[in-house]
Scaffold this motif. Structure first.
Motif, PDB file in Angstrom:
ATOM      1  N   ALA A  86      29.835  31.174  52.836  1.00 38.12           N
ATOM      2  CA  ALA A  86      30.725  31.715  53.395  1.00 38.12           C
ATOM      3  C   ALA A  86      31.772  30.981  54.555  1.00 38.12           C
ATOM      4  N   PHE A  87      31.162  29.635  55.491  1.00 37.94           N
ATOM      5  CA  PHE A  87      31.514  29.005  56.207  1.00 37.94           C
ATOM      6  C   PHE A  87      31.384  27.243  55.624  1.00 37.94           C
ATOM      7  N   TYR A  88      30.542  27.217  54.632  1.00 35.12           N
ATOM      8  CA  TYR A  88      30.579  25.903  53.862  1.00 35.12           C
ATOM      9  C   TYR A  88      30.767  25.886  53.028  1.00 35.12           C
ATOM     10  N   LEU A  89      30.539  27.326  52.110  1.00 33.18           N
ATOM     11  CA  LEU A  89      30.639  26.793  50.227  1.00 33.18           C
ATOM     12  C   LEU A  89      32.552  27.714  50.488  1.00 33.18           C
ATOM     13  N   GLY A  90      32.467  28.329  51.475  1.00 36.39           N
ATOM     14  CA  GLY A  90      33.844  28.794  51.169  1.00 36.39           C
ATOM     15  C   GLY A  90      34.017  30.311  50.121  1.00 36.39           C
ATOM     16  N   ASN A  91      32.530  31.227  50.321  1.00 35.55           N
ATOM     17  CA  ASN A  91      32.333  31.545  48.851  1.00 35.55           C
ATOM     18  C   ASN A  91      33.650  32.746  50.266  1.00 35.55           C
ATOM     19  N   GLN A  92      34.348  33.965  49.285  1.00 34.49           N
ATOM     20  CA  GLN A  92      34.878  34.858  49.654  1.00 34.49           C
ATOM     21  C   GLN A  92      34.925  36.354  48.808  1.00 34.49           C
ATOM     22  N   PRO A  93      35.221  37.226  49.917  1.00 35.74           N
ATOM     23  CA  PRO A  93      35.395  38.223  48.716  1.00 35.74           C
ATOM     24  C   PRO A  93      36.922  38.051  47.623  1.00 35.74           C
ATOM     25  N   PRO A  94      36.365  38.523  46.018  1.00 41.44           N
ATOM     26  CA  PRO A  94      37.728  38.319  45.285  1.00 41.44           C
ATOM     27  C   PRO A  94      38.759  38.624  45.668  1.00 41.44           C
ATOM     28  N   SER A  95      39.174  39.762  46.196  1.00 39.50           N
ATOM     29  CA  SER A  95      40.742  40.521  46.261  1.00 39.50           C
ATOM     30  C   SER A  95      40.742  40.194  48.363  1.00 39.50           C
ATOM     31  N   CYS A  96      41.084  38.820  48.399  1.00 35.69           N
ATOM     32  CA  CYS A  96      41.520  38.219  50.203  1.00 35.69           C
ATOM     33  C   CYS A  96      42.346  38.072  50.433  1.00 35.69           C
ATOM     34  N   LEU A  97      43.311  39.233  50.716  1.00 32.26           N
ATOM     35  CA  LEU A  97      44.657  39.273  51.287  1.00 32.26           C
ATOM     36  C   LEU A  97      45.601  38.699  51.546  1.00 32.26           C
ATOM     37  N   ALA A  98      45.541  38.614  49.327  1.00 32.13           N
ATOM     38  CA  ALA A  98      46.310  38.324  48.809  1.00 32.13           C
ATOM     39  C   ALA A  98      47.078  39.560  47.989  1.00 32.13           C
ATOM     40  N   THR A  99      48.265  39.932  48.183  1.00 35.67           N
ATOM     41  CA  THR A  99      49.323  40.651  47.726  1.00 35.67           C
ATOM     42  C   THR A  99      50.045  40.926  46.664  1.00 35.67           C
TER      43      THR A  99
ATOM     44  N   PRO B 113      45.494  48.384  43.036  1.00 35.75           N
ATOM     45  CA  PRO B 113      47.206  47.796  43.150  1.00 35.75           C
ATOM     46  C   PRO B 113      47.456  47.391  44.197  1.00 35.75           C
ATOM     47  N   GLY B 114      48.747  46.189  44.134  1.00 37.16           N
ATOM     48  CA  GLY B 114      49.051  45.603  45.643  1.00 37.16           C
ATOM     49  C   GLY B 114      48.320  44.608  46.275  1.00 37.16           C
ATOM     50  N   TYR B 115      47.190  44.676  45.648  1.00 37.31           N
ATOM     51  CA  TYR B 115      46.066  43.327  46.283  1.00 37.31           C
ATOM     52  C   TYR B 115      46.242  42.538  44.466  1.00 37.31           C
ATOM     53  N   ILE B 116      45.805  41.321  44.676  1.00 36.18           N
ATOM     54  CA  ILE B 116      45.273  39.874  43.865  1.00 36.18           C
ATOM     55  C   ILE B 116      43.985  39.952  43.659  1.00 36.18           C
ATOM     56  N   SER B 117      43.239  39.623  42.418  1.00 36.59           N
ATOM     57  CA  SER B 117      41.597  39.425  42.684  1.00 36.59           C
ATOM     58  C   SER B 117      41.206  38.141  42.457  1.00 36.59           C
ATOM     59  N   GLU B 118      41.054  37.703  42.608  1.00 42.10           N
ATOM     60  CA  GLU B 118      40.108  35.532  42.040  1.00 42.10           C
ATOM     61  C   GLU B 118      39.346  35.380  42.724  1.00 42.10           C
ATOM     62  N   HIS B 119      39.243  34.737  41.264  1.00 33.45           N
ATOM     63  CA  HIS B 119      37.388  33.847  41.734  1.00 33.45           C
ATOM     64  C   HIS B 119      37.374  32.711  40.912  1.00 33.45           C
ATOM     65  N   VAL B 120      36.996  31.767  41.482  1.00 33.14           N
ATOM     66  CA  VAL B 120      37.002  30.335  40.552  1.00 33.14           C
ATOM     67  C   VAL B 120      35.927  30.398  40.649  1.00 33.14           C
ATOM     68  N   THR B 121      35.520  29.263  39.357  1.00 29.99           N
ATOM     69  CA  THR B 121      34.317  28.957  37.965  1.00 29.99           C
ATOM     70  C   THR B 121      34.471  27.600  36.985  1.00 29.99           C
ATOM     71  N   VAL B 122      32.783  27.581  36.465  1.00 31.80           N
ATOM     72  CA  VAL B 122      32.998  26.648  35.627  1.00 31.80           C
ATOM     73  C   VAL B 122      32.189  27.377  34.730  1.00 31.80           C
ATOM     74  N   PHE B 123      33.038  27.293  33.633  1.00 26.77           N
ATOM     75  CA  PHE B 123      32.677  28.325  32.238  1.00 26.77           C
ATOM     76  C   PHE B 123      31.614  27.088  31.979  1.00 26.77           C
ATOM     77  N   ASP B 124      30.464  27.422  32.030  1.00 29.36           N
ATOM     78  CA  ASP B 124      29.492  25.538  31.276  1.00 29.36           C
ATOM     79  C   ASP B 124      28.346  26.285  30.631  1.00 29.36           C
ATOM     80  N   LYS B 125      28.489  27.748  29.801  1.00 27.00           N
ATOM     81  CA  LYS B 125      27.844  28.356  28.732  1.00 27.00           C
ATOM     82  C   LYS B 125      28.381  28.331  27.894  1.00 27.00           C
ATOM     83  N   PRO B 126      28.163  28.080  26.417  1.00 31.74           N
ATOM     84  CA  PRO B 126      29.619  28.683  25.278  1.00 31.74           C
ATOM     85  C   PRO B 126      28.979  30.260  25.269  1.00 31.74           C
TER      86      PRO B 126
END
Ligand SMILES: [Cu+2]
Lengths: 49, 158
Positions: free
Chosen positions: B29-42, B119-132
């Motif tokens: 959470a605090f070093y790699l910065g992982n957070q819940p997918p829906s993190c306060l973006a509305t 509804p009302g929230y934006i969910s986000e996830h960052v990843t590298v698509f490294d497997k075809p």
């Protein structure tokens, strides 16, 4: 003449009632299971994108 | 206080295991910065179609960010827009999703991308698509009679 059976006592090993050997085994059985499943899921998470 | 030797053993084991698990969580959470997918973006769920980036769903190349692409999805009963999308292999992508109506799921089967879209929230996830391959997107939050037909597809291609 009838004989009383009092002298034919069989000797059984009775473990000390306060022994926690079985408890220790049970605790680590559950503990190791939890750790192994956790590690398994963690590596699955790392392996996927 | 008298304590049996074995009791000490399993108490130490339990406390140590707890510390290890919490440390992993804290580093994540605090070093790699992982957070819940829906993190306060509305977002206003009524105006999804006219709000950027949801006015143009699909894959978009971006510059000057930590990721190379943004993959925008809009969910509504009982479909995702886009219904199918191609992502280049090895691309670092931010998946951004929201819903126009009720709560839906957004699970890319066989990957770590698994979020709720509310509804009302934006969910986000960052990843590298490294497997075809072809990856099925499923709704895993029951959303109505067409829930089981609500799917989309991501093709990771070279
Ligand atoms: Cu749905």
């Amino acid at each position: 003449m009838a004989q009383t059976q009092l002298k034919n006592k069989t000797h059984t090993e009775v473990e000390d009632g306060s022994s926690l050997k079985g408890t220790l085994a049970s605790v680590f059985f559950v503990g190791i299971f939890i750790v192994l499943t956790w590690v398994g899921v963690y590596f699955l998470y790392l392996d996927r994108f | 206080m008298h304590m049996h030797k074995f009791e000490k053993v399993w108490l130490i084991f339990g406390v140590a295991a707890l510390l290890v698990f919490l440390t992993v969580l804290g580093v994540s959470a605090f070093y790699l910065g992982n957070q819940p997918p829906s993190c306060l973006a509305t977002i206003d769920p009524e105006k999804v179609d006219t709000t950027a980036p949801f006015n143009e769903p699909g894959l978009k190349k971006v510059e000057g960010k930590d990721w190379d692409y943004e993959l925008v999805f809009v969910a509504q009963a009982f479909a995702y827009t886009p219904g199918e999308v191609e992502v280049p292999l090895g691309a670092k992508v931010k998946v951004i999703a929201t819903t126009k109506d009720v709560i839906h799921g957004f699970e890319v089967a066989g990957t770590n991308i698994n979020m709720m879209v509310e509804p009302g929230y934006i969910s986000e996830h960052v990843t590298v698509f490294d497997k075809p391959g072809e990856y099925l997107i499923l709704c895993n939050e029951y959303c109505g009679t067409g829930h089981h037909m609500m799917t989309s597809k991501i093709k990771v291609v070279e």
